[in-house]
Design a protein around this motif. Structure first.
Motif, short mmCIF file in Angstrom:
data_model
loop_
_atom_site.label_atom_id
_atom_site.label_comp_id
_atom_site.label_asym_id
_atom_site.label_seq_id
_atom_site.Cartn_x
_atom_site.Cartn_y
_atom_site.Cartn_z
N TYR A 35 0.84 -1.19 0.00
CA TYR A 35 0.00 0.00 0.00
C TYR A 35 0.88 1.24 0.00
CZ TYR A 35 -4.14 -2.78 1.08
OH TYR A 35 -5.18 -3.69 1.02
N LEU A 88 4.63 6.97 2.53
CA LEU A 88 4.92 5.81 3.38
C LEU A 88 4.43 4.58 2.64
CD1 LEU A 88 5.87 4.82 6.24
CD2 LEU A 88 3.46 4.98 6.93
N LEU A 90 3.59 0.74 2.82
CA LEU A 90 3.23 -0.26 3.81
C LEU A 90 3.11 -1.63 3.17
CD1 LEU A 90 0.47 1.83 5.59
CD2 LEU A 90 2.65 1.16 6.61
N GLY A 106 3.31 -4.01 8.44
CA GLY A 106 4.59 -3.60 8.95
C GLY A 106 4.57 -2.11 9.27
#
Lengths: 114, 114
Positions: A35, A88, A90, A106
């Motif tokens: 993601y 970010l 993921l 994570g």
């Protein structure tokens, strides 16, 4: 029980470069999903791998690609980085690729593209 | 296609007060529903999920949510919040019978005030 681990935790790249992010799935999980979470947004589905095959893909261009290995770990590769790729990233694993299974995430890799 | 709307981007609440975080979804097919929490600099953690059966679902840390099919809502509630509940909360849906690719809302930032 080992959870989902991602590396590196932070990364700075220049526009046009290529990057590889890595993920180790939780023990007993055979499905890995990636993601992208832009600042202030919810995560967006990139793709999922089940038993080393891509098993679904979101609305991301082909320069986002991935791999899953026999031990169910996974890589996310992004070519020709753009400034908007800063986010970010993921990784999440689950016991199967079906929608009823909760995802275990994570802590992510923070990618900054300059 | 599915979509998720989290009506409040930020919710401040005093410690020990009750809280409700609102989530509405849209889908042309049956879905599974989830709430995840994200603490600063961490990945997402599952709070609770609705798959079928009782429409009131209890999760971790004292949270619960109620599935309302007629209003296509899945609001999250907690009767008494703690400082440690300060975090970002995401509502997500997944298509029944499909691959495990969650569609997330944009999140609600819960801030608990001492």
């Amino acid at each position: 029980e080992t959870g989902v681990t991602q590396s590196p935790t932070h990364l700075i790249k220049t526009r046009g470069q290529q990057v590889t992010l890595r993920c180790s799935s939780q023990s007993g999980h055979n499905t890995v999903s990636w993601y992208q979470q832009a600042l202030g947004q919810g995560p967006q589905f990139i793709f999922q791998y089940y038993r080393e095959e891509e098993n679904g893909r979101g609305n991301f261009p082909p320069r986002f690609s991935g791999l899953q290995f026999p031990n169910y770990s996974s890589e996310l590769n992004v070519n020709a980085l753009e400034l908007d790729d800063s986010a970010l990233y993921l990784c999440a694993s689950s016991q199967t690729g079906t929608g009823a299974q909760p995802l275990h995430f994570g802590n992510g890799t923070r990618l900054t593209v300059t | 296609a599915q979509s998720v709307t989290q009506l409040d981007s930020q919710v401040p609440v005093f410690e020990e007060a009750p809280v409700e975080l609102r989530c509405n979804y849209s889908s042309s097919v049956s879905v599974y529903l989830f709430w995840y929490v994200q603490y600063p600099n961490q990945g997402l953690q599952l709070l609770l999920k609705y798959l079928s059966g009782s429409t009131l679902v209890k999760g971790i840390n004292g949270f619960e949510a109620e599935f309302n099919k007629s209003q296509t809502s899945f609001h999250l509630r907690k009767p008494s919040v703690h400082i440690s509940d300060t975090a970002e909360y995401f509502c997500a849906v997944n298509r029944r019978g499909g691959a495990n690719n969650l569609f997330f809302g944009t999140g609600t930032r819960l801030t608990v005030i001492p």
